[in-house]
Motif scaffolding. Structure first.
Motif, mmCIF file in Angstrom:
data_model
loop_
_atom_site.group_PDB
_atom_site.id
_atom_site.type_symbol
_atom_site.label_atom_id
_atom_site.label_comp_id
_atom_site.label_asym_id
_atom_site.label_seq_id
_atom_site.Cartn_x
_atom_site.Cartn_y
_atom_site.Cartn_z
ATOM 1 N N THR A 95 0.822 -1.212 0.000
ATOM 2 C CA THR A 95 0.000 0.000 0.000
ATOM 3 C C THR A 95 0.857 1.264 0.000
ATOM 4 O O THR A 95 0.369 2.349 -0.303
ATOM 5 C CB THR A 95 -0.916 0.034 1.234
ATOM 6 N N TYR A 231 -10.493 1.624 -17.796
ATOM 7 C CA TYR A 231 -10.437 0.888 -16.529
ATOM 8 C C TYR A 231 -11.825 0.667 -15.932
ATOM 9 O O TYR A 231 -11.945 0.320 -14.751
ATOM 10 C CB TYR A 231 -9.569 1.643 -15.519
ATOM 11 N N ALA A 257 -7.083 2.861 -3.205
ATOM 12 C CA ALA A 257 -6.251 2.009 -4.051
ATOM 13 C C ALA A 257 -5.521 1.037 -3.150
ATOM 14 O O ALA A 257 -4.854 1.449 -2.197
ATOM 15 C CB ALA A 257 -5.260 2.835 -4.872
ATOM 16 N N ASN A 258 -5.673 -0.255 -3.427
ATOM 17 C CA ASN A 258 -5.052 -1.297 -2.614
ATOM 18 C C ASN A 258 -5.358 -1.124 -1.131
ATOM 19 O O ASN A 258 -4.506 -1.315 -0.267
ATOM 20 C CB ASN A 258 -3.541 -1.330 -2.846
ATOM 21 N N ILE A 262 -6.755 7.327 -1.333
ATOM 22 C CA ILE A 262 -5.830 8.105 -2.164
ATOM 23 C C ILE A 262 -6.432 9.457 -2.548
ATOM 24 O O ILE A 262 -5.732 10.309 -3.088
ATOM 25 C CB ILE A 262 -5.426 7.340 -3.442
ATOM 26 N N ASP A 285 -13.105 1.723 -5.271
ATOM 27 C CA ASP A 285 -11.764 1.140 -5.359
ATOM 28 C C ASP A 285 -11.239 1.351 -6.769
ATOM 29 O O ASP A 285 -11.863 0.891 -7.743
ATOM 30 C CB ASP A 285 -11.792 -0.355 -5.049
ATOM 31 N N VAL A 286 -10.122 2.058 -6.874
ATOM 32 C CA VAL A 286 -9.481 2.294 -8.177
ATOM 33 C C VAL A 286 -8.019 1.854 -8.054
ATOM 34 O O VAL A 286 -7.096 2.652 -8.201
ATOM 35 C CB VAL A 286 -9.615 3.770 -8.606
ATOM 36 N N ASP A 287 -7.807 0.563 -7.801
ATOM 37 C CA ASP A 287 -6.464 0.034 -7.559
ATOM 38 C C ASP A 287 -5.497 0.334 -8.700
ATOM 39 O O ASP A 287 -4.286 0.491 -8.479
ATOM 40 C CB ASP A 287 -6.529 -1.484 -7.349
ATOM 41 N N VAL A 289 -4.872 2.900 -10.255
ATOM 42 C CA VAL A 289 -4.148 4.176 -10.140
ATOM 43 C C VAL A 289 -2.767 3.948 -9.537
ATOM 44 O O VAL A 289 -1.792 4.603 -9.921
ATOM 45 C CB VAL A 289 -4.947 5.180 -9.281
ATOM 46 N N ASP A 290 -2.666 2.993 -8.609
ATOM 47 C CA ASP A 290 -1.391 2.669 -7.981
ATOM 48 C C ASP A 290 -0.394 2.062 -8.967
ATOM 49 O O ASP A 290 0.813 2.050 -8.714
ATOM 50 C CB ASP A 290 -1.618 1.681 -6.827
ATOM 51 N N ASP A 291 -0.898 1.538 -10.071
ATOM 52 C CA ASP A 291 -0.036 0.865 -11.040
ATOM 53 C C ASP A 291 0.407 1.760 -12.189
ATOM 54 O O ASP A 291 1.164 1.325 -13.063
ATOM 55 C CB ASP A 291 -0.755 -0.374 -11.618
ATOM 56 N N ARG A 301 -1.720 11.368 0.880
ATOM 57 C CA ARG A 301 -2.795 10.519 0.374
ATOM 58 C C ARG A 301 -4.179 11.174 0.505
ATOM 59 O O ARG A 301 -5.190 10.504 0.676
ATOM 60 C CB ARG A 301 -2.789 9.154 1.075
#
Length: 540
Positions: A95, A231, A257-258, A262, A285-287, A289-291, A301
């Motif tokens: 995270t 996405y 995210a995760n 965020i 949840d928009v995981d 974005v972390d990638d 955050r």
């Protein structure tokens, strides 16, 4: 001449990135909880103490740290564990990635005691904020290494706290719940106060004091907007609206995210003038974005950099989602309010509007729409609906004529069927029968009876009972004209009803426009006048 370049840091970096950035307790604690989650902890317990010594303790049963990991990882400020491909044995996506979260320690307390175990070897060390500020850019905390029965886990104790106010368990638990959205089934976060009451922090706690009126699930959210987005299928979450306005700090949609927040609650560029926003909350949840290659998440955050190309595309999509949900919310809310008001007033709005002329129904629709979209209480809405209904009830054109009750009763059924000529005939029949009943006439010809029973010096004298206000009689011709008028009007209206029906089909009379709804109402009004005159006549 020097043959190498050196990068040095000033100790006040800790102040700016730690104390200043994490000046509020929940976000600072969240950083430490996130570290425990990344360390594969299945249980994290945040312990708050007001007595006997004010302090914060964070305990976890994660994998802990070895001496080398403390030195090479934990004590390195700004280390990006994702770029270093640091892996864990619990298949959790890390995270954190900026390596600055540990500075949250100094946003809370002046003294930090850390005890961490791995493979039954425990390393304990203490860090002091004042000493770090007085260092020359290199700080060496004192430590102790010993064997322990504890297989693994970490305990962090924060003392000499900067915040002197009393801890509130309910407030802190709610705040922490809004900062996390961990989906791991094997992770539990607890918070307690003075080793007494303990609260489990989970997604339910986010909206503990919120009663949803309507809710849009992941499937609803994706279905409600036709906007394309690369996405789109990866977004999960829930958006909630309430029956009553919610607290300002809970309004808006939070992005995670995760498992970590965020972006604090917002509406992604939508103008917030509509009261829709006073009722709306939720999370997504928009995981992904972390990638993204470029880090768009602020260090604390609290927000995303919305100027980034990928961020802008996300913001546009979320804006469109909320626009669609607002429209759906208005429809759902209007239907619910309308149903409730109908139940309490007994007014079936759909059936009622079917009886109204188009130009009236349109105006009623406008009033009801404004009423449903207003902040009026249920009782006020019911009063307003009753008022409108009283002004324009079912078949208002018939109501507004203020017809004699006998005439209205005789004509109503056929009028409501839109069989206007038959409605007129039924009313005429009622009038004829009442004339025959009151006069005692044996004349079998309806029109002829009107000529023999009404008129000057005939049996039914409709004006005879009336005098001037001073008690004197009216002029003789006045009485004569009124009596003759009653006779000829009665003969004419009977003739107008009887003769056409003897030769024409009712459908042709209606559909040709020769006898319209207005013609019917005009005739019923005249019959009401004649009926009133009939009642005024003394019994023979």
């Amino acid at each position: 001449m020097e043959n190498e370049l050196k990068l040095k840091f000033e100790p006040n970096t800790i102040e700016h990135l730690g104390v200043k950035m994490y000046s509020h307790i929940p976000p600072a604690i969240a950083e430490l909880v996130a570290n425990s989650y990344d360390a594969c902890a299945k249980l994290v317990h945040v312990k708050l103490y007001n007595n006997p010594q004010k302090r914060i303790v964070i305990e976890d049963n994660g994998i802990g740290m070895s001496f080398n990991e403390i030195n090479n990882n934990f004590l390195r400020i700004g280390r990006n564990r994702r770029k270093e491909n640091q892996i864990n044995n619990c298949n959790r996506n890390p995270t954190g990635k900026k390596g600055l979260g540990k500075l949250a320690l100094f946003g809370l307390g002046n003294t930090v005691e850390i005890s961490t175990a791995q493979d039954h070897v425990e390393v304990s060390f203490t860090m002091n904020y004042d000493q770090i500020l007085n260092s020359d850019g290199e700080y060496k905390p004192t430590f102790e290494i010993r064997e322990t029965e504890k297989a693994s886990g970490t305990t962090i104790t924060l003392k000499e706290l900067k915040h002197k106010s009393t801890f509130s368990l309910s407030s802190y638990s709610s705040s922490l719940a809004r900062l996390f959205n961990f989906r791991a089934d094997d992770f539990e976060l607890l918070i307690s106060l003075d080793d007494k009451e303990t609260i489990k922090i989970d997604n339910k706690l986010k909206y503990e004091n919120i009663t949803p009126e309507f809710e849009w699930s992941k499937e609803d959210i994706l279905k409600i907007s036709n906007e394309p987005y690369e996405y789109k299928g990866s977004i999960r979450g829930s958006i909630i609206t309430t029956e009553k306005p919610i607290k300002p700090e809970l309004r808006g949609v939070t992005l995670f995210a995760n498992g970590r927040m965020i972006n604090s609650p917002e509406f992604f560029g939508k103008a917030e003038s509509s009261h829709f926003y006073s009722y709306t909350t939720g999370w997504l949840d928009v995981d992904f974005v972390d990638d993204w290659p470029e880090d768009v998440i602020s260090t604390n955050r609290q927000s995303i950099d919305w100027e980034n190309e990928k961020s802008l595309a996300l913001k546009k999509f979320l804006h469109n989602i909320l626009t669609a949900i607002e429209k759906d919310w208005r429809n759902k809310r209007s239907e619910k309010k309308e149903k409730k008001v109908q139940e309490n007033t007994g007014i079936n709005i759909v059936n009622w509007k079917k009886t109204l002329p188009v130009y009236i129904s349109t105006q009623v629709d406008t009033i009801i729409s404004k009423m449903n979209d207003s902040e009026l209480s249920s009782s006020d809405q019911e009063s307003l609906l009753n008022a409108v209904h009283n002004i324009a009830p079912e078949y208002p054109l018939l109501h507004w004529r203020h017809l004699h009750s006998e005439i209205k009763s005789a004509a109503r059924i056929d009028y409501e069927r839109q069989d206007y000529y038959r409605a007129f005939i039924e009313a005429v029949k009622r009038y004829i029968n009442k004339v025959r009943e009151k006069s005692g006439s044996t004349n079998q010809t309806d029109g002829g009876m009107m000529g023999t029973e009404f008129g000057h010096q005939k049996i039914l004298q409709v004006a005879a009972a009336f005098n001037k206000p001073n008690g004197n009689k009216f002029h003789a011709d006045t009485y004569k004209c009124i009596e003759e008028g009653q006779k000829y009007l009665s003969m004419g209206i009977v003739s107008g009803a009887r003769n056409p029906i003897s030769h024409e089909e009712i459908g042709d009379l209606r559909d040709s426009g020769l006898f319209s709804e207005k013609d019917c109402l005009d005739m019923l009004s005249l019959l009401s006048h004649l009926f009133k005159r009939l009642e005024d006549a003394p019994n023979p």
